[in-house]
Design an enzyme around this catalytic site. Structure first.
Site, short mmCIF file in Angstrom:
data_model
loop_
_atom_site.label_atom_id
_atom_site.label_comp_id
_atom_site.label_asym_id
_atom_site.label_seq_id
_atom_site.Cartn_x
_atom_site.Cartn_y
_atom_site.Cartn_z
N GLU A 75 -2.40 59.30 40.02
CA GLU A 75 -2.63 59.80 41.38
C GLU A 75 -1.40 59.59 42.25
O GLU A 75 -0.67 58.62 42.10
CB GLU A 75 -3.81 59.06 42.01
CG GLU A 75 -5.14 59.62 41.65
CD GLU A 75 -6.18 59.21 42.67
OE1 GLU A 75 -6.92 60.09 43.14
OE2 GLU A 75 -6.27 58.04 42.99
N GLY A 101 -8.82 48.83 37.81
CA GLY A 101 -7.88 48.74 36.69
C GLY A 101 -7.59 50.07 36.02
O GLY A 101 -7.09 50.10 34.89
N LYS A 102 -7.87 51.18 36.71
CA LYS A 102 -7.64 52.51 36.14
C LYS A 102 -6.20 52.74 35.72
O LYS A 102 -5.92 53.21 34.61
CB LYS A 102 -8.03 53.61 37.14
CG LYS A 102 -9.46 53.66 37.53
CD LYS A 102 -9.73 54.82 38.46
CE LYS A 102 -8.75 54.90 39.62
NZ LYS A 102 -8.76 53.68 40.47
N SER A 103 -5.27 52.45 36.63
CA SER A 103 -3.87 52.72 36.34
C SER A 103 -3.37 51.87 35.18
O SER A 103 -2.61 52.35 34.33
CB SER A 103 -3.01 52.48 37.59
OG SER A 103 -3.39 53.34 38.64
N TYR A 136 -6.33 54.72 56.32
CA TYR A 136 -6.94 53.40 56.39
C TYR A 136 -6.87 52.78 57.77
O TYR A 136 -7.64 51.89 58.10
CB TYR A 136 -6.29 52.47 55.34
CG TYR A 136 -6.78 52.75 53.94
CD1 TYR A 136 -8.14 52.74 53.64
CD2 TYR A 136 -5.89 53.04 52.91
CE1 TYR A 136 -8.60 53.01 52.36
CE2 TYR A 136 -6.34 53.31 51.63
CZ TYR A 136 -7.69 53.28 51.37
OH TYR A 136 -8.15 53.56 50.10
N GLY A 140 -13.03 55.14 38.08
CA GLY A 140 -13.37 53.81 38.54
C GLY A 140 -12.97 53.60 39.99
O GLY A 140 -12.09 54.28 40.51
N GLY A 164 -9.28 49.29 42.61
CA GLY A 164 -9.16 47.93 42.09
C GLY A 164 -9.83 47.70 40.75
O GLY A 164 -9.88 46.56 40.29
N ASP A 217 -5.37 59.36 35.48
CA ASP A 217 -5.87 58.30 36.35
C ASP A 217 -6.65 58.93 37.49
O ASP A 217 -6.07 59.43 38.45
CB ASP A 217 -4.67 57.50 36.87
CG ASP A 217 -5.06 56.41 37.85
OD1 ASP A 217 -6.26 56.25 38.13
OD2 ASP A 217 -4.16 55.71 38.34
#
Length: 209
Positions: free
Chosen positions: A31, A12-14, A43, A7, A10, A78
């Site tokens: 990760e 909600g994977k974790s 970034y 995903g 943001g 994840d």
């Protein structure tokens, strides 16, 4: 057994990884985000640091895959090695953040890795709209994520859908995250559990809707 949660940033994977690991007694793998030595620089200057960051992630994910394949435990991961290539790396290349030379070097390395990698037994894809993703990113307040451009998130989302629909050949379960609040609503989490139980332990093979 190897389960992967896929995903966008943001999605909600974790959170789902932690909840499923606790529910089933699976071993979670996350990760390396907080300790990634390139992420904050990336970034700030995506063009300069893209190749460094992508190679770092590939190295970490390959190590995880080898450990997962050698483990006797059921592991829930994840984000998978495939997303790093077909979503994030391809997106950076399309945005002009990698030279042809760096891209070819990276892909040659990835193709060699694929000789020893197997698909997860199930990939669970959390499909989200961009507004939902942006809201979650703002809510959790990681400084380096607040600098991301909306275009970057939109591009990733399109590539995720294309990856799941057209490129990934392993078994997939798609969950529309906008409709669910599995972290706070037990019935929403129970709905996901029911689907996983049917897919992994029931009579039917996982299918893409």
């Amino acid at each position: 057994m190897h389960i992967a949660i896929a995903g966008n940033i943001g999605s909600g994977k974790s959170t789902l990884t932690r909840m499923l690991a606790r529910h089933y007694g699976w071993e979670p793998r996350f990760e390396a985000v907080e300790h990634n030595p390139y992420l904050e620089d990336y970034y700030k200057d995506i063009h300069r640091w893209s190749f460094n960051m992508e190679v770092y992630f590939l190295k970490e994910r390959f190590r995880d895959v080898i450990e997962i394949q050698q483990s006797s435990n059921t592991i829930i991961q994840d984000r998978s090695i495939y997303e790093g290539v077909y979503v994030f790396m391809e997106n950076n290349k399309a945005m002009g953040n990698l030279s042809d030379r760096d891209y070819e070097t990276y892909m040659e390395l990835f193709e060699q890795i694929m000789d020893v990698v197997k698909f997860p037994d199930l990939m669970i894809y959390l499909r989200c709209s961009v507004p939902h993703l942006v809201g979650n990113i703002q809510k959790r307040g990681r400084d380096y994520e607040q600098q991301m451009q909306l275009e970057y998130i939109e591009n990733l989302n399109r590539r995720y859908d294309d990856f799941i629909t057209n490129k990934y050949k392993g078994p997939v379960m798609i969950i529309d995250k906008d409709e669910l609040d599995f972290e706070h609503e037990p019935k929403d989490f129970a709905q996901i559990i029911d689907r996983i139980d049917q897919t992994l332990f029931g009579l039917f093979s996982p299918l893409k809707p």
